[in-house]
Design an enzyme around this catalytic site. Structure first.
Site, mmCIF file in Angstrom:
data_model
loop_
_atom_site.group_PDB
_atom_site.id
_atom_site.type_symbol
_atom_site.label_atom_id
_atom_site.label_comp_id
_atom_site.label_asym_id
_atom_site.label_seq_id
_atom_site.Cartn_x
_atom_site.Cartn_y
_atom_site.Cartn_z
ATOM 1 C CG ASP A 199 111.725 -109.709 95.011
ATOM 2 O OD1 ASP A 199 112.000 -110.828 94.533
ATOM 3 O OD2 ASP A 199 110.687 -109.504 95.666
ATOM 4 C CG ASP B 155 114.838 -118.131 100.533
ATOM 5 O OD1 ASP B 155 115.900 -118.686 100.840
ATOM 6 O OD2 ASP B 155 113.860 -118.082 101.299
ATOM 7 C CE LYS C 261 116.342 -114.914 101.880
ATOM 8 N NZ LYS C 261 115.373 -114.626 102.987
ATOM 9 C CG PHE D 54 111.935 -112.643 106.126
ATOM 10 C CD1 PHE D 54 111.442 -113.502 105.150
ATOM 11 C CD2 PHE D 54 111.278 -111.443 106.348
ATOM 12 C CE1 PHE D 54 110.325 -113.171 104.415
ATOM 13 C CE2 PHE D 54 110.150 -111.105 105.616
ATOM 14 C CZ PHE D 54 109.672 -111.973 104.656
ATOM 15 N NE ARG E 100 104.155 -105.687 98.851
ATOM 16 C CZ ARG E 100 104.584 -106.929 98.567
ATOM 17 N NH1 ARG E 100 105.810 -107.129 98.157
ATOM 18 N NH2 ARG E 100 103.778 -107.956 98.690
#
Ligand code: IMP
Length: 188
Positions: free
Chosen positions: A108, A111, A139, A160, A173
């Site tokens: 998904d 980071d 990210k 976030f 979600r």
């Protein structure tokens, strides 16, 4: 190439929407088309990283027009915090033997890259024929992660996000878009 989601926010029902459902749908079909073209006459094994990737993966596979197999793994790294704890552990392993297989990891969001780095190394050791990554959100593009993400949806700011499978303490979600949590919740 992937789209930049920077500075394209709108407000929907109190959420600060970063990527709306139309842009998600369009980009997911583009990724599926790329994968379908690259894997013609093969039968890739798509490994969905639970839980956050389940909606992305469900939409992605419905747009693929090649034969494929699905498997799932679960990784723990976040707990309820919004920042990676640094510790990654395998909660559920694959049901398939991937030796000699064409494997695509479906993630998904990247980071720190720690989660994917861990999965990638552990899969590489099992000697697949090929091993690639499809990630909806990235990210890490500003940082020094050396992951090679072959199929990438969007590069987004290092902030976030929730929705489209991504949670904040298991909430949100089911939102059909990617958004920033509301101010008061983001500071949790
Ligand atoms: P990394 O190991 O730091 O790359 O973190 C990757 C994992 O952390 C993802 O698979 C998500 O489960 C979670 N994560 C990272 N950033 C976010 C975010 O903005 N929203 C929700 N989950 C996130």
């Amino acid at each position: 190439m992937y789209e930049h989601a920077l500075k394209r926010m709108t407000v929907t029902e109190g959420f600060e929407v970063l990527i709306d459902r139309e842009r998600l749908k369009k980009r997911v079909s583009e990724l599926a088309a790329e994968i379908s073209a690259d894997y013609q006459n093969r039968r890739p094994l798509l490994v969905v990283v639970l839980k956050g990737s389940f909606i992305f993966a469900a939409d992605l596979v419905r747009e693929l027009d090649i034969e494929h197999v699905i498997d799932f793994i679960a990784i723990g790294s976040y707990g309820s915090a919004q920042r990676s704890s640094g510790a990654v552990r395998l909660l559920k392993d694959l049901n398939h033997n991937i030796e000699g297989q064409d494997v695509i990891i479906v993630e998904d969001i990247v980071d720190s890259g720690l989660t994917l780095g861990y999965i990638y190394a552990s899969f590489q050791a099992r000697r697949p024929n090929t091993l690639e990554i499809v990630a909806l959100l990235d990210k890490s593009w500003n940082g020094d992660s050396d992951l090679n993400i072959k199929y990438k949806g969007f590069e987004i700011p290092d902030r976030f996000v929730i929705g489209y499978g991504l949670d904040l303490d298991e909430q949100y979600r089911g939102l059909p878009f990617i958004a920033y949590p509301k101010e008061n919740e983001e500071s949790l």
